[in-house]
Scaffold this active site. Structure first.
Site, PDB file in Angstrom:
ATOM      1  N   ASP A  27       1.047  -1.163   0.075  1.00 23.76           N
ATOM      2  CA  ASP A  27      -0.033  -0.663   0.009  1.00 23.76           C
ATOM      3  C   ASP A  27       1.222   1.170  -0.172  1.00 23.76           C
ATOM      4  O   ASP A  27       2.335   1.196   0.178  1.00 23.76           O
ATOM      5  CB  ASP A  27      -1.083  -0.378   1.182  1.00 23.76           C
ATOM      6  CG  ASP A  27      -2.303   1.058   0.355  1.00 23.76           C
ATOM      7  OD1 ASP A  27      -3.359   1.031   2.256  1.00 23.76           O
ATOM      8  OD2 ASP A  27      -1.780   1.603  -0.070  1.00 23.76           O
ATOM      9  N   GLU A  79      -9.959   6.290   4.736  1.00 22.21           N
ATOM     10  CA  GLU A  79      -9.032   6.197   5.528  1.00 22.21           C
ATOM     11  C   GLU A  79      -9.616   6.557   7.021  1.00 22.21           C
ATOM     12  O   GLU A  79     -10.665   6.981   7.021  1.00 22.21           O
ATOM     13  CB  GLU A  79      -8.402   6.712   5.060  1.00 22.21           C
ATOM     14  CG  GLU A  79      -7.596   5.674   2.984  1.00 22.21           C
ATOM     15  CD  GLU A  79      -6.699   5.584   2.872  1.00 22.21           C
ATOM     16  OE1 GLU A  79      -7.078   5.599   1.851  1.00 22.21           O
ATOM     17  OE2 GLU A  79      -5.691   5.732   3.795  1.00 22.21           O
TER      18      GLU A  79
HETATM   19  C1  GLC Z   1      -4.558   4.158   0.056  1.00 26.27           C
HETATM   20  C2  GLC Z   1      -5.466   3.378   0.568  1.00 26.27           C
HETATM   21  C3  GLC Z   1      -5.238   1.966  -0.902  1.00 26.27           C
HETATM   22  C4  GLC Z   1      -5.348   2.423  -2.169  1.00 26.27           C
HETATM   23  C5  GLC Z   1      -4.100   3.170  -2.259  1.00 26.27           C
HETATM   24  C6  GLC Z   1      -3.993   3.439  -3.417  1.00 26.27           C
HETATM   25  O1  GLC Z   1      -4.164   4.350   1.079  1.00 26.27           O
HETATM   26  O2  GLC Z   1      -4.853   2.563   1.700  1.00 26.27           O
HETATM   27  O3  GLC Z   1      -6.580   1.387  -0.555  1.00 26.27           O
HETATM   28  O4  GLC Z   1      -5.627   1.393  -3.137  1.00 26.27           O
HETATM   29  O5  GLC Z   1      -3.454   3.629  -1.014  1.00 26.27           O
HETATM   30  O6  GLC Z   1      -4.188   5.058  -3.811  1.00 26.27           O
END
Ligand code: GLC
Length: 741
Positions: A308, A510
């Site tokens: 991530d 988030e």
């Molecule tokens: C974010 C999220 C993830 C997402 C990624 C790219 O931090 O945790 O779910 O796919 O970054 O946007």
């Protein structure tokens, strides 16, 4: 442009000895083509494939964070210099002109630059969070967020929604989506609760598998690679605080958190994204137990593990587990990470990996494994053969597409929780008051991950039907008045036959969407209280990504409709249910607690010796709750076990006066398990369309795997298994016993 593309393809085909137009001979397997390519790659080219950067590293100052045209010097250093093989748009990282054609032009420009400036012409893989439609793109149809889709209990619908999303994503030159979220909702205080398919592993597994199949199509040929995220245990964070440590017994990890990822792997998901959090004191990105022992060996995943956002660097500068960034890279890649979402400085990351390989800190075999998986994914997606897209057709393909499907999805997601005195469906009402700012708030109707990362940015107006618009369009001869001020709403309510109070939650994603209260903003509570105080029958409609803890308002309401985050067609879908054009069929995929003190509260409680056993699970509305305008009955339950499966049949009848879809959950319990098990766990469900007074017999062939347990003592940790012995199968108010030998 055509000539250049022809030139480009030729060496590609010669190289891959693959394209039928060149070799004429039978096509070799994808594996041998990939191996042939891998054998020609330098270490620098290999490591470039393991590097995923944000599009913001290719524009403006190349340092990320800005929306600007692509910058040739960024393209040169990242794509030509460091051979970066993958690019993403994080939430909201759109081209300056946020249209489908501009997206396609941006991805084409990146793709064509990479193909022209790397020796082996390996295509770029572009990824985006298309978690409820192609949601970063202004004008793309926005579907209900997953928690609403889960409330439909309709995997076939979820598959159609994913397939529709895939077509929009492909139309913009993107072949990889960071969806479906496969996390299990366990604590409604978590900011990502709405991104999940609910609290039950079986329901979530069914929805995840259907979504993966919808995204990827039969063989990726017209689909996109899905991503099972965030592997694993992410939603177990303490108090629902995003990205904090999750203390999970391995029995719980295996029985509750892993099944939905196992379902994604079984549905041949192309990639798995590791979870930014930690489990039992170990960051997932550094856990070879989770990333290799469990994911590869127990679940059999053969695809690409991607990190991530910036999570390798976090091992050093946030978790302080690694003594340096290089040490963090060594830990993560050796644990099983194949590709790093760096995301801002691919050149630096690539150089560090090469130094670690040359120093013997990362085995060459680990690099080759990772790159082989990445190249295989690109090969399966057809990227070598068709790397770019016809940008001119993107607007026509995306804008306004799938509106009917979005409305059906929103219709089916609606959960009618209360309908006192059959105030719904509305009929014969002369004046309807619509109160509350959420009735016209598109951002609250869409939720996070819409145009912007945290939701629809102010000043941006995606196409949508608001609840007020939907009600006005459906009201016929009734007059509709709308108010957001408490006093004026109360005054209007006194002259209305019914009041519809629309409540909403501030959109977010988030950590910013974490909550400690799950209550309404004060101004919305004031409007609702003022309207209910007039005594006019009040219908409460909730636009939120979690159960809101508003028991007093619900108690005083005549009817309560949970609309979740219904997306573009939310207004019409709410009106469909309120006016009876649709017979509500949604059922809660989560538990609705009475107050925050009960949280976390899920239905899979274990037997206990509590002084007040009823207090253990005493929600406002239980998992699976949902009313219809009819009355569905189930009877005649029968079940027979064979091997590790059970065949269940039951009759379902519609005693109401409206046709509708009845969702019939089937539960089970292992009665001689060597460890405590919940009184019931979902093992199957059916969705049955019934006309008034119609009865149908439903037969399901179900695996008993949802009832499998991790045996052993307190420290039990292996894969769950189905233990022989007596089992109880339940449907409606009936239960039958079967024996597994
Ligand atoms: C974010 C999220 C993830 C997402 C990624 C790219 O931090 O945790 O779910 O796919 O970054 O946007």
């Amino acid at each position: 442009m055509r000539a250049r593309r022809g030139v480009l393809l030729l060496p590609l085909c010669l190289l891959l000895a693959s394209c039928a137009t060149v070799s004429g001979a039978g096509r070799s397997t994808a594996d041998s083509r990939v191996d042939a390519l891998l054998a020609r790659m330098t270490l620098a080219e290999k490591v470039g494939q393991m590097t995923l950067i944000s599009v913001s590293a290719l524009r403006g100052t190349c340092q990320g964070g800005q929306i600007a045209p692509l910058n040739a010097s960024c393209l040169q250093s990242e794509l030509a210099g460091a051979h970066v093989g993958a690019v993403l748009s994080g939430g909201g990282e759109s081209p300056p002109d946020n249209t489908p054609v501009a997206w396609a032009q941006m991805t084409n420009q990146i793709q064509r630059y990479a193909l022209a400036h790397n020796r082996l012409h390996i295509p770029i893989l572009y990824g985006v969070d298309a978690v409820h439609g192609h949601n970063n793109v202004l004008g793309a149809t926005i579907f209900p967020h997953n928690i609403g889709l889960a409330a439909t209990w309709d995997p076939a619908l979820a598959r159609q929604v994913a397939a529709a999303t895939a077509s929009d994503v492909r139309a913009t030159g993107i072949h990889w989506v960071y969806a479906p979220v496969s996390d299990i909702a366990r604590d409604l205080r978590w900011g990502r609760y709405y991104e999940t398919f609910g609290e039950d592993p079986f329901l979530a597994s069914q929805m995840v598998a259907a979504t993966v199949r919808g995204f990827e199509g039969t063989n990726f040929s017209t689909g996109v690679s899905a991503t099972a995220k965030h592997y694993v245990g992410y939603s177990g964070a303490q108090r629902g605080l995003d990205r904090t440590n999750a203390t999970l017994p391995l029995r719980t990890l295996q029985q509750t958190y892993l099944p939905s990822f196992a379902a994604a792997v079984h549905a041949s998901v192309g990639t798995v994204m590791a979870d930014s959090g930690a489990v039992n004191g170990v960051p997932v990105h550094a856990s070879s137990y989770l990333l290799t022992d469990i994911l590869r060996r127990q679940l059999g995943f053969g695809g690409v593990v991607v990190t991530d956002w910036q999570d390798i660097e976090s091992l050093y500068d946030r978790y302080h587990l690694a003594t340096s960034y290089n040490d963090a890279i060594r830990l993560a890649i050796n644990a099983g990470v194949d590709m790093s979402m760096v995301p801002d400085n691919g050149v630096d990351f690539a150089h560090r990996v090469m130094a670690l390989v040359r120093a013997g800190k990362i085995p060459q075999s680990r690099i080759d494994d990772a790159v082989r998986r990445i190249l295989t994914l690109k090969e399966r997606l057809g990227l070598f053969a068709h790397p770019d897209v016809n940008a001119a057709s993107a607007n026509a393909a995306v804008l306004g597409a799938h509106r009917a499907l979005a409305r059906r999805a929103a219709d089916e997601s609606m959960v009618l929780l209360k309908n006192q005195g059959a105030v719904l469906p509305l009929h014969g009402v002369r004046t309807i008051l619509v109160a509350g700012e959420a009735a016209t708030n598109v951002a609250e109707q869409m939720g996070g991950w819409t145009i912007g990362w945290q939701g629809v940015p102010s000043g941006v107006s995606p196409p949508a039907v608001t609840v007020l618009q939907g009600i006005k369009a459906a009201a016929g001869s009734a007059s509709v008045v709308d108010e957001t001020d408490p006093a004026r709403a109360a005054a209007a309510a006194r002259h209305a036959g019914v009041a519809v109070v629309v409540l909403g939650e501030r959109p977010g994603a988030e950590g910013p969407a974490d909550t400690e209260t799950a209550e309404l903003p004060a101004d919305q509570t004031a409007v609702a209280q003022a309207v209910e105080a007039t005594g006019t029958p009040t219908v409460v409609v909730i636009l939120a990504g979690r159960p809101l803890l508003i028991a007093p308002l619900i108690q005083k309401a005549s009817a309560v409709l949970m609309a979740w985050l219904p997306g573009t067609e939310g207004g019409d879908a709410v009106a469909d249910v309120l006016f009876g054009r649709v017979n509500p069929s949604g059922r809660l995929p989560v538990t609705w607690p009475r107050q925050i003190g009960q949280v976390p509260l899920t239905y899979d409680q274990l037997p206990n010796t509590s002084a007040d056993p009823d207090a253990v699970y005493h929600p406002l509305f239980p998992f699976g709750a949902g009313l219809s305008y009819g009355v569905y009955t189930t009877n005649g339950l029968q079940a027979a076990a064979h091997g590790r499966s059970v065949t269940v049949s039951v009759s379902v009848g519609n005693a109401g006066s409206m046709a509708g879809d009845a969702v019939v959950p089937i539960y089970g319990r292992a009665d001689a398990a060597p460890v405590l098990v919940p009184d019931k766990l979902l093992i199957g469900f059916a969705r049955v369309h019934l006309n008034p007074n119609q009865t149908k017999s439903v037969t399901l062939h179900l695996s008993l795997q949802p009832l499998a347990v991790v045996t052993g003592d307190v420290n039990g940790s292996g894969p769950p298994r189905i233990v022989p012995g007596p089992y109880t199968i339940m449907a409606g108010t009936e239960q039958v016993n079967v024996t597994v030998h």
